[in-house]
Design a protein around this motif. Structure first.
Motif, PDB file in Angstrom:
ATOM      1  N   UNK A   1      14.937 -12.376 -10.970  1.00  0.00           N
ATOM      2  CA  UNK A   1      13.589 -11.944 -10.621  1.00  0.00           C
ATOM      3  C   UNK A   1      12.676 -13.161 -10.521  1.00  0.00           C
ATOM      4  N   UNK A   2      11.912 -13.244  -9.434  1.00  0.00           N
ATOM      5  CA  UNK A   2      11.002 -14.371  -9.230  1.00  0.00           C
ATOM      6  C   UNK A   2       9.644 -13.853  -8.788  1.00  0.00           C
ATOM      7  N   UNK A   3       8.654 -14.713  -8.854  1.00  0.00           N
ATOM      8  CA  UNK A   3       7.283 -14.378  -8.474  1.00  0.00           C
ATOM      9  C   UNK A   3       6.900 -15.164  -7.217  1.00  0.00           C
ATOM     10  N   UNK A   4       6.322 -14.484  -6.223  1.00  0.00           N
ATOM     11  CA  UNK A   4       5.834 -15.168  -5.024  1.00  0.00           C
ATOM     12  C   UNK A   4       4.400 -15.590  -5.314  1.00  0.00           C
ATOM     13  N   UNK A   5       4.150 -16.898  -5.274  1.00  0.00           N
ATOM     14  CA  UNK A   5       2.851 -17.415  -5.713  1.00  0.00           C
ATOM     15  C   UNK A   5       1.886 -17.692  -4.570  1.00  0.00           C
ATOM     16  N   UNK A   6       2.380 -17.825  -3.323  1.00  0.00           N
ATOM     17  CA  UNK A   6       1.472 -18.060  -2.194  1.00  0.00           C
ATOM     18  C   UNK A   6       2.113 -17.527  -0.913  1.00  0.00           C
ATOM     19  N   UNK A   7       1.339 -17.536   0.153  1.00  0.00           N
ATOM     20  CA  UNK A   7       1.824 -17.004   1.426  1.00  0.00           C
ATOM     21  C   UNK A   7       1.396 -15.564   1.609  1.00  0.00           C
TER      22      UNK A   7
END
Length: 163
Positions: free
Chosen positions: A116-122
């Motif tokens: 599981x990862x977090x999308x921080x921008x875009x």
């Protein structure tokens, strides 16, 4: 006293140059890194040169072969020079490169599939996603949940955060 120098080699002939230099009893250092690469659609670990076309050599100019002999070695183009003289590389730089090369095999830059990862921008900033696989060297394929469905997206690696 031994000093380190940097040689520029003919394209693709670093291994040949290293072999011929070692046959002349010259200490060579050719740093390589192991990376994951997509080859024909499959992930593969390959070894690549850290500095393509360059080799570090340790040379005692008082007893070793001359600069001309080294320049005439198969695969070698010339010394890296500043002001017409071959430039000496500091011993501390070689030591640091060797330490980095040894320590790099333990750490993996990419998360594991299913992590599981977090999308921080875009455009998908703030979404939580599941890592699937790399898409080339700079992008990754992720799964995100949108409107109760899992959707596959491709995101730049700089836009995600993992631990």
């Amino acid at each position: 006293m031994k000093s380190w120098y940097l040689l520029y080699c003919k394209r693709g002939e670093q291994q040949r140059a290293k072999m011929h230099l070692e046959n002349q009893s010259i200490e060579c250092y050719y740093p390589e890194v192991e990376i994951e690469k997509m080859v024909r659609g499959k992930r593969k670990r390959v070894s690549e040169a850290l500095f393509p076309s360059y080799i570090f050599i340790g040379l005692d100019t008082s007893i070793g072969p001359s600069f001309t002999t080294i320049r005439s070695t198969r695969g070698v183009m010339d010394f890296v020079r500043f002001g017409g003289q071959p430039h000496q590389v500091s011993e501390s730089l070689i030591t640091q490169l060797k330490e980095c090369e040894l320590g790099e095999q333990d750490c993996s830059q990419l998360p594991q599939p299913g992590q599981s990862i977090q999308i921080k921008s875009g455009q998908f900033s703030g979404f939580e996603a599941i890592y699937q696989e790399p898409d080339g060297e700079k992008r990754s394929i992720l799964l995100i949940t949108m409107i109760n469905q899992q959707v596959t997206i491709k995101v730049d690696n700089t836009d995600v955060e993992w631990k």
